[in-house]
Design a protein around this motif. Structure first.
Motif, PDB file in Angstrom:
ATOM      1  N   THR A 269      -7.721  -3.320   1.908  1.00  0.00           N
ATOM      2  CA  THR A 269      -7.592  -2.636   0.851  1.00  0.00           C
ATOM      3  C   THR A 269      -6.957  -3.481  -0.255  1.00  0.00           C
ATOM      4  O   THR A 269      -7.415  -3.176  -1.629  1.00  0.00           O
ATOM      5  CB  THR A 269      -6.582  -1.318   1.096  1.00  0.00           C
ATOM      6  OG1 THR A 269      -7.174  -0.499   2.088  1.00  0.00           O
ATOM      7  CG2 THR A 269      -6.425  -0.455  -0.219  1.00  0.00           C
TER       8      THR A 269
ATOM      9  N   GLU B 193     -10.637   0.831  -4.335  1.00  0.00           N
ATOM     10  CA  GLU B 193      -9.648   0.462  -2.936  1.00  0.00           C
ATOM     11  C   GLU B 193      -9.982   1.474  -1.952  1.00  0.00           C
ATOM     12  O   GLU B 193     -10.046   1.204  -0.804  1.00  0.00           O
ATOM     13  CB  GLU B 193      -8.156   0.940  -3.304  1.00  0.00           C
ATOM     14  CG  GLU B 193      -7.541  -0.335  -4.301  1.00  0.00           C
ATOM     15  CD  GLU B 193      -6.299   0.037  -4.874  1.00  0.00           C
ATOM     16  OE1 GLU B 193      -5.340   0.690  -3.960  1.00  0.00           O
ATOM     17  OE2 GLU B 193      -5.650  -0.513  -5.832  1.00  0.00           O
TER      18      GLU B 193
ATOM     19  N   LYS C 224      -5.485   8.390  -1.104  1.00  0.00           N
ATOM     20  CA  LYS C 224      -5.450   6.966  -0.759  1.00  0.00           C
ATOM     21  C   LYS C 224      -5.254   7.053   1.180  1.00  0.00           C
ATOM     22  O   LYS C 224      -5.298   6.282   1.746  1.00  0.00           O
ATOM     23  CB  LYS C 224      -4.283   6.299  -1.168  1.00  0.00           C
ATOM     24  CG  LYS C 224      -4.494   5.856  -2.765  1.00  0.00           C
ATOM     25  CD  LYS C 224      -3.276   5.266  -3.436  1.00  0.00           C
ATOM     26  CE  LYS C 224      -3.550   4.425  -4.634  1.00  0.00           C
ATOM     27  NZ  LYS C 224      -4.232   3.275  -4.528  1.00  0.00           N
TER      28      LYS C 224
ATOM     29  N   TRP D 134       0.880  -1.247  -0.079  1.00  0.00           N
ATOM     30  CA  TRP D 134      -0.045   0.105   0.116  1.00  0.00           C
ATOM     31  C   TRP D 134       1.046   1.281   0.095  1.00  0.00           C
ATOM     32  O   TRP D 134       0.603   2.387  -0.591  1.00  0.00           O
ATOM     33  CB  TRP D 134      -0.860  -0.137   1.224  1.00  0.00           C
ATOM     34  CG  TRP D 134      -1.886   1.261   1.402  1.00  0.00           C
ATOM     35  CD1 TRP D 134      -2.911   1.662   0.564  1.00  0.00           C
ATOM     36  CD2 TRP D 134      -1.459   2.265   2.334  1.00  0.00           C
ATOM     37  NE1 TRP D 134      -3.212   3.157   0.919  1.00  0.00           N
ATOM     38  CE2 TRP D 134      -2.537   3.212   2.078  1.00  0.00           C
ATOM     39  CE3 TRP D 134      -0.535   2.471   3.279  1.00  0.00           C
ATOM     40  CZ2 TRP D 134      -2.498   4.509   2.722  1.00  0.00           C
ATOM     41  CZ3 TRP D 134      -0.504   3.913   4.011  1.00  0.00           C
ATOM     42  CH2 TRP D 134      -1.706   4.759   3.664  1.00  0.00           C
TER      43      TRP D 134
END
Length: 284
Positions: free
Chosen positions: A252, A262, A156, A103
């Motif tokens: 995720t 996501e 994100k 990630w």
């Protein structure tokens, strides 16, 4: 390269140009092991240790928070990662912390990253080779020339202010990756002094629900079904949370595998939320 690779794929690719392999193991405070120590005992040949407490913000008391783009770039360059690298993360528990490394790479704009499905346990079960001790200098074939250049993707990431606002608006759906007992408050948190419960309006989806008993991901259709059972339909933006921003990344990753957007990770997660006196909590 997809977000999930098999042990067979990795065995064939080891030593090829541009491939960097990391052990990203992180044990919880109530576990009696230390990731780097176990790495030195046995690791995938050529792998290096990715310390999520080092690849983090050094100026906060919260554990392994996202570093600045500059710090991330500096550390990745030191570890031999460039913008042309293919990066694979694994961990020693099957799948628990490797997704955090995956990630982070995506957060800083690098999509050629993946998680080893089943991690080191599957690798060992199949009788594949390991090395011990400190790794030597990276092979010239695997080191990317130049520096890593980050491309930070703020969408994100969520901070506590974002999540506090969402408690009021409920514009985003928050998924909690912790075990169900921690979510309800029936089981105490592994970090001493931490309140128990969950963020108001959040939904429990333990990350283990997405995995087979051997630590590999369930088939994509089954993973999608687990998300749908938790109320995910893709209509609302998603935010994943957990104890300290590590296993939230497994949710995720699961969203990517299942074909859902996501969403974002709440980086401070319950360590931040449950550790403050001014944040609302629910139990049960």
């Amino acid at each position: 390269m997809g977000p999930l690779v098999t042990t067979e794929w990795l065995a064939e690719q080891l030593g090829t140009s541009g491939l960097v392999v990391f052990d990203a193991t992180k044990y919880l405070p109530n576990e009696s092991k230390e990731g780097c120590t176990e790495f030195l005992r046995a690791h995938v040949p050529g792998a290096r240790y990715f310390d999520i407490d080092l690849v983090a913000d050094p100026d906060t008391d919260l554990p392994h928070m996202v570093p600045t783009p500059g710090r991330f770039a500096k550390l990745m360059t030191q570890l031999g990662v460039g913008n042309g690298s293919r990066v694979v993360f694994y961990d020693q528990k099957g799948l628990a912390s490797a997704a955090r490394g995956w990630w982070l790479m995506g957060l800083f704009g690098h999509d050629e990253a993946a998680v080893l499905d089943g991690g080191l346990p599957k690798w060992l079960k199949e009788g594949r080779p390991t090395e011990a001790g400190q790794p030597g200098a990276p092979s010239p074939a695997t080191v990317a020339p130049g520096e890593f250049r980050p491309d930070f993707r703020a969408s994100k990431l969520r901070g506590i202010g974002d999540v506090l606002r969402n408690v009021l608006t409920r514009d985003e759906q928050v998924l909690d990756a912790r075990a169900a007992g921690r979510f309800t408050g029936a089981v105490p948190e592994p970090r001493a002094g931490m309140r128990s419960g969950h963020i108001p309006g959040s939904v429990s989806l333990p990350y283990t629900d997405l995995l087979n008993p051997d630590g590999t991901f369930r088939p994509a259709g089954e993973v999608r079904g687990r998300f749908q059972a938790a109320g995910v339909d893709g209509a609302k933006p998603l935010v994943t949370s957990c104890g300290s921003g590590v296993t939230a990344c497994i949710l995720t990753l699961g969203l990517r595998i299942a074909g859902f957007p996501e969403g974002a990770v709440y980086d401070g997660s319950w360590t931040e939320w449950g550790g403050r006196a001014d944040t609302p909590i629910e139990v049960g």
